[in-house]
Structures are given as C-alpha cells and as structure tokens.
Scaffold this motif. Structure first.
Motif, PDB file in Angstrom:
ATOM      1  N   LYS A 121       9.607  37.844  17.469  1.00 27.97           N
ATOM      2  CA  LYS A 121      10.739  37.006  17.076  1.00 27.97           C
ATOM      3  C   LYS A 121      10.612  35.645  17.752  1.00 27.97           C
ATOM      4  CE  LYS A 121      12.822  40.491  15.062  1.00 27.97           C
ATOM      5  NZ  LYS A 121      12.429  40.778  13.744  1.00 27.97           N
ATOM      6  N   TYR A 122      10.869  34.585  16.996  1.00 24.65           N
ATOM      7  CA  TYR A 122      10.793  33.224  17.516  1.00 24.65           C
ATOM      8  C   TYR A 122      12.176  32.589  17.443  1.00 24.65           C
ATOM      9  CZ  TYR A 122       5.795  33.886  16.635  1.00 24.65           C
ATOM     10  OH  TYR A 122       4.518  34.368  16.622  1.00 24.65           O
ATOM     11  N   THR A 123      12.567  31.926  18.510  1.00 27.03           N
ATOM     12  CA  THR A 123      13.847  31.222  18.496  1.00 27.03           C
ATOM     13  C   THR A 123      13.717  29.944  17.691  1.00 27.03           C
ATOM     14  OG1 THR A 123      13.337  29.964  20.491  1.00 27.03           O
ATOM     15  CG2 THR A 123      14.409  32.114  20.803  1.00 27.03           C
ATOM     16  N   ALA A 124      14.848  29.403  17.291  1.00 29.73           N
ATOM     17  CA  ALA A 124      14.852  28.145  16.545  1.00 29.73           C
ATOM     18  C   ALA A 124      14.265  27.020  17.388  1.00 29.73           C
ATOM     19  CB  ALA A 124      16.270  27.809  16.097  1.00 29.73           C
ATOM     20  N   GLU A 125      14.525  27.049  18.692  1.00 28.07           N
ATOM     21  CA  GLU A 125      14.004  26.017  19.582  1.00 28.07           C
ATOM     22  C   GLU A 125      12.480  26.087  19.651  1.00 28.07           C
ATOM     23  OE1 GLU A 125      16.416  28.236  20.622  1.00 28.07           O
ATOM     24  OE2 GLU A 125      18.110  26.866  20.358  1.00 28.07           O
ATOM     25  N   PRO A 171      23.797  32.139  12.456  1.00 28.62           N
ATOM     26  CA  PRO A 171      23.949  32.580  13.844  1.00 28.62           C
ATOM     27  C   PRO A 171      24.964  33.719  13.917  1.00 28.62           C
ATOM     28  CG  PRO A 171      24.819  30.358  13.534  1.00 28.62           C
ATOM     29  CD  PRO A 171      24.196  30.783  12.244  1.00 28.62           C
TER      30      PRO A 171
END
Length: 100
Positions: free
Chosen positions: A8-12, A60
């Motif tokens: 999983k990758y964060t938006a940042e 979100p």
C-alpha cells in the motif's frame, strides 16, 4: 520495506514519486528502482497526474467514533473469550477421559 501485490502506498508517497519524475527530471525507471517499486505503478501515477486526476481513487476514511471503537474492542474480546472457553472445554473433556 514491503514489496509485492499487497503493498500500500500513501498519497504523499505517490506524489513524491511523481514529482521526482515530472519536476526532478529523473527517469521513471530510475525512480521506480530507487523506491523499490513497480515501474508500471509509477507510470500509472504519472499518467493520472498529467491528466489532473487524484492519485488515490478511494475517499478518505471517516474517523471512528469512541463508541464504534469500543464496540470493535468488545467484539475482539468476546471472540477471544469464546476461543478460550472452547479450549478449556476440550481440556476438561480430555482430563475427564484420562481419569476414568
């Protein structure tokens, strides 16, 4: 660092990776290699960024209320207690058979 299909990758993280390519002038392959990720995923993020689309599709999540957190905690505790009860029942039955 976790790798594989469930990573999983964060938006940042996504935004930083895209900016390294678009604003930093680095090649897509070099950025993907340095971040230990798929170049295809990075290519998809860059494509979306160029079209002005958001990096993450899902909305979100809403914050969990104290009551919902308590219900979740109690459900987990209830499941644990049920499992312990089953173990104790099996142990009691085993020892009852042994004493005969």
């Amino acid at each position: 660092m976790k790798t594989g299909p469930n990573r999983k990758y964060t938006a940042e993280f996504r935004a930083a990776a895209v900016s390294q390519v678009l604003e930093g002038g680095r090649s897509m392959a070099a950025v993907a290699r340095s971040l230990e990720m798929s170049s295809k995923s990075l290519a998809n993020w860059i494509y979306k960024a160029r079209r002005g689309e958001p990096a993450v599709k899902r909305e979100p999540t809403r914050p969990v209320s104290e009551l919902e957190a308590e219900v979740s905690r109690l459900r987990q505790e209830n499941a644990k207690l049920k499992m312990e009860k089953e173990v104790l029942k099996k142990a009691a039955a085993y020892f009852a058979r042994e004493s005969l």
